[in-house]
Design an enzyme around this catalytic site. Structure first.
Site, PDB file in Angstrom:
ATOM      1  N   GLU A  85      14.037 -29.937  -3.613  1.00 17.27           N
ATOM      2  CA  GLU A  85      13.145 -30.657  -4.424  1.00 17.27           C
ATOM      3  C   GLU A  85      13.748 -31.237  -5.408  1.00 17.27           C
ATOM      4  O   GLU A  85      13.320 -32.508  -6.046  1.00 17.27           O
ATOM      5  CB  GLU A  85      12.008 -29.684  -4.791  1.00 17.27           C
ATOM      6  CG  GLU A  85      10.885 -29.296  -3.895  1.00 17.27           C
ATOM      7  CD  GLU A  85      10.010 -30.277  -3.498  1.00 17.27           C
ATOM      8  OE1 GLU A  85       9.979 -31.300  -4.047  1.00 17.27           O
ATOM      9  OE2 GLU A  85       9.095 -29.957  -2.705  1.00 17.27           O
ATOM     10  N   SER A 345     -19.560  26.338  -2.082  1.00 23.52           N
ATOM     11  CA  SER A 345     -18.628  27.489  -2.296  1.00 23.52           C
ATOM     12  C   SER A 345     -17.477  27.214  -2.990  1.00 23.52           C
ATOM     13  O   SER A 345     -16.448  28.283  -3.164  1.00 23.52           O
ATOM     14  CB  SER A 345     -18.406  28.375  -0.896  1.00 23.52           C
ATOM     15  OG  SER A 345     -19.442  28.678  -0.505  1.00 23.52           O
TER      16      SER A 345
END
Length: 693
Positions: A85, A345
């Protein structure tokens, strides 16, 4: 070629105007400041303890736009991007005049755009201030903005902003969102093919989307690879080899782990864009996979929640609020780690621990498991049966209800709840009512996080750690308290480590307890090793009853599989502290050999089982064992019916301790007739007479 000459002339004019612009920049800069926000609007991220992405949220305008740190991007990608680029990116001040002249020359010679002259700074200018048209004026404005950007940001900041805003198709912006969506990973390490594709996409993101236009994406990738060969970044052989790789036509969903915890983090600090939790991504992934698979096996509408914490620090390493956050049929949006439910429990270990701490019982102390009445409260076992005399160790491992209530009656429910509060957990009790004996069997409201916090004390020498996951609005200042002394803690952990694993599960070196709430609404399992505590809840989010649901059958298998899939190594349980011993019953003081019945009075009930019957040897049988021989084999005794435990006698002499199995061994010590008798827990007896020869 008048048209081409005209275009070339326009390009020359643009370059000249750009040069004039640079000289007039200070005045223009003051008059027209760039729309350059100090912080970009990015997706909110929730990270794990090591910075890995757990969950991302789209921006208010619906884009996946993740902030980029250049150090977290593959260096090869940055190198290829600049080479493709803007190869003089580090040398210009926003405008590359050589690139503009080259573009104009190529256009004039070919009659079409061969390469653009835009720098990365100019492209960033276009991203932060989109142009309305592709006119000369727009190009000049873009150049002007690029120079302004270069005056305000350094090259690293420009690259990071470009890589955050660059379009990659659909609602994906930035290299991180693209890498996660197209490759399912962060862009830290990319293949050459992946790198080239990410370089190619921003030019024509919609046309080149690999999930929709794979052929176009592949062609664009190959053009980048060829350019890299020309630029000397790649060898011809490497480029050719990479071009043979297919581009995958998939788009992955962005990470959505720990959804409930992430939502809570946002609610507690909505202005922050980055939230770091104590969770570990690998652990979280393992727990969520187990939760989804387990819920599917257990049936429709059933959900699964889990919390895994470091017992020493209280840091939550994994937290699953439901089987699937997005599954409406299971009410997946409800966070069941924070829902107050009956714990069944699971509180019994703390009752036994208090009783041991106070010197009321030891592991081998005998305690009665028979129907009893505690001022009108008559607890019953889960299977509606009773075991008679059992050791404290057996009572806890079998999760018998009556012995637990006997001990709670002795230590006091208020003392138990006080220890919970000392550990940072406040149970939910009926309004204006003191704690009663029912809390020992789940008659109290607790969350899964509460349970895990209590159990951190069992894995941490009695000192509970306050749980924290990083979502707290303010730093946690307080620390957990002592729930049991270290000797009682070891005794409880030692007993729980002997609980049989669920069907099909291998022993993993953990101690664990299960629980089932009244009406089969909640199934629990909480386990721990020497460092970690994992709690599991299974049930329906709407509190609906699930026939057959139980802690041992439904939740315990999830616990064992979650420990295995968490990726954590099992830490051995702590060694016994000084003074903590497992003493045989015969060596206990007389006062500890049997626990007094306390205030619970025995209730006379008719046995529901048939009376015991000796089925082998049959009455009158002649048994040839060679009893006079030194290596004589023992005789196997078998019975049917009756209520365990059983006491066997031969000629009135007890054979051994009481047993729970319906088989026993007898070694005759003489020839001739002998009388064998068995007595069950209800006092019923059966006898046979045999002749040994």
């Amino acid at each position: 070629m008048p048209l081409l000459r005209k275009i070339a002339l326009s390009a020359s004019v643009a370059i000249g105007l750009a040069a004039v612009t640079i000289f007039a920049l200070p005045a223009l800069d003051r008059a027209f400041p760039p729309p350059l926000p100090e912080q970009l609007t990015v997706s909110t991220e929730v990270l794990d303890r090591n910075g890995a992405l757990l969950r991302a949220y789209a921006t208010p305008d619906g884009y996946w736009r993740l902030a980029v740190d250049l150090d977290a991007v593959d260096p090869q990608f940055v190198e290829m991007l600049i080479a493709y680029e803007d190869k003089r990116f580090f040398d210009h001040n926003g405008i590359d005049f050589l690139a503009l002249l080259r573009a104009a020359r190529q256009f004039a010679g070919n009659g079409r755009i061969v390469s653009g002259g835009s720098t990365l700074s100019m492209q960033l200018a276009r991203l932060i201030e989109p142009r309305e048209s592709r006119s000369l004026g727009s190009k000049l404005r873009q150049m002007f903005r690029a120079v302004q950007i270069e005056r305000r940001l350094d090259k690293r900041e420009i690259l990071e902003r470009y890589l955050t805003l660059a379009p990659y198709g659909g609602n994906l912006e930035g290299v991180r969102a693209a890498s996660l969506a197209y490759f399912g990973k962060e862009p830290r390490r990319l293949s050459v093919s992946q790198t080239a594709l990410l370089v190619a996409l921003p030019q024509l993101p919609e046309r080149r989307r690999p999930d929709r236009n794979r052929n176009a994406a592949e062609a664009a990738r190959n053009r980048v690879l060829n350019r890299m060969v020309s630029a000397g970044v790649l060898s011809q052989r490497e480029a050719a080899r990479t071009q043979a790789d297919e581009v995958a036509d998939v788009r992955f969903a962005l990470p959505a782990l720990a959804a409930h915890v992430a939502d809570r983090a946002l609610r507690n600090a909505p202005s922050r864009h980055r939230h770091q939790l104590t969770l570990a991504k690998r652990v979280q992934e393992g727990l969520e996979a187990v939760a989804r698979a387990s819920a599917a096996k257990l049936g429709p509408k059933i959900s699964v929640a889990m919390v895994l914490a470091d017992a020493r620090t209280g840091e939550v390493l994994g937290e699953v609020g439901s089987a699937d956050y997005f599954d409406a049929s299971r009410s997946g949006w409800i966070d069941m780690t924070r829902a107050s439910r009956s714990p069944g429990s699971t509180l019994k270990p703390f009752i036994y621990g208090l009783a041991i701490e106070q010197g009321l019982v030891a592991q081998e102390t005998l305690i009665e498991d028979r129907p009893a009445d505690f001022a009108g409260y008559r607890p019953r076992n889960f299977d509606m049966g009773y075991q008679g005399d059992v050791s404290v160790r057996q009572a806890l491992q079998l999760s018998l209800n009556v012995p637990a209530v006997r001990l709670l009656d002795a230590v006091g429910p208020a003392r138990l709840t006080a220890r919970f509060r000392q550990a940072g957990v406040t149970p939910s009790l009926p309004k204006n009512e003191p704690p009663g004996l029912a809390i020992g069997l789940g008659g109290v409201g607790l969350t899964l996080r509460d349970l895990v916090q209590l159990y951190t004390g069992l894995a941490n020498g009695g000192k509970a750690s306050l749980l924290r996951d990083g979502t707290e609005a303010a730093p946690v200042g307080a620390s957990g308290g002592i729930i049991l002394d270290d000797r009682a803690t070891w005794q409880v952990a030692d007993m729980l480590s002997g609980v049989r694993p669920p069907e099909g599960a291998a022993r993993r070196g953990i101690a664990y307890k299960t629980g089932t709430s009244y009406g089969y609404r909640d199934a629990w399992s909480v386990g721990f090793d020497g460092r970690h505590v994992l709690g599991v809840w299974v049930g329906r989010a709407d509190s609906g009853s699930v026939p057959g649901l139980s802690g041992y059958v439904s939740a315990a298998p999830v616990l064992f599989e979650a420990f295995a899939k968490s990726g954590l190594a099992i830490v051995p349980l702590p060694r016994a502290p000084a003074g903590a011993l497992r003493t045989a019953r015969a060596d206990l003081p007389v006062t500890l050999q049997r626990f007094a019945s306390g205030s619970g009075e025995l209730v006379a009930v008719a046995p529901t089982e048939p009376a015991p019957r000796i089925v082998f040897p049959p009455n009158g049988a002649h048994v040839e064992l060679g009893a006079a021989s030194a290596d004589a084999s023992p005789l196997v005794l078998k019975l049917q019916g009756g209520r365990a435990p059983f006491r066997w006698l031969a000629n009135g002499k007890p054979l051994a301790d009481v047993v729970r199995r319906r088989t026993a061994l007898w070694q005759p010590d003489s020839l001739g007739y002998s009388t064998l008798t068995v007595i069950d827990a209800a006092g019923r007896a059966a006898s046979v007479k045999v002749f040994v020869e």
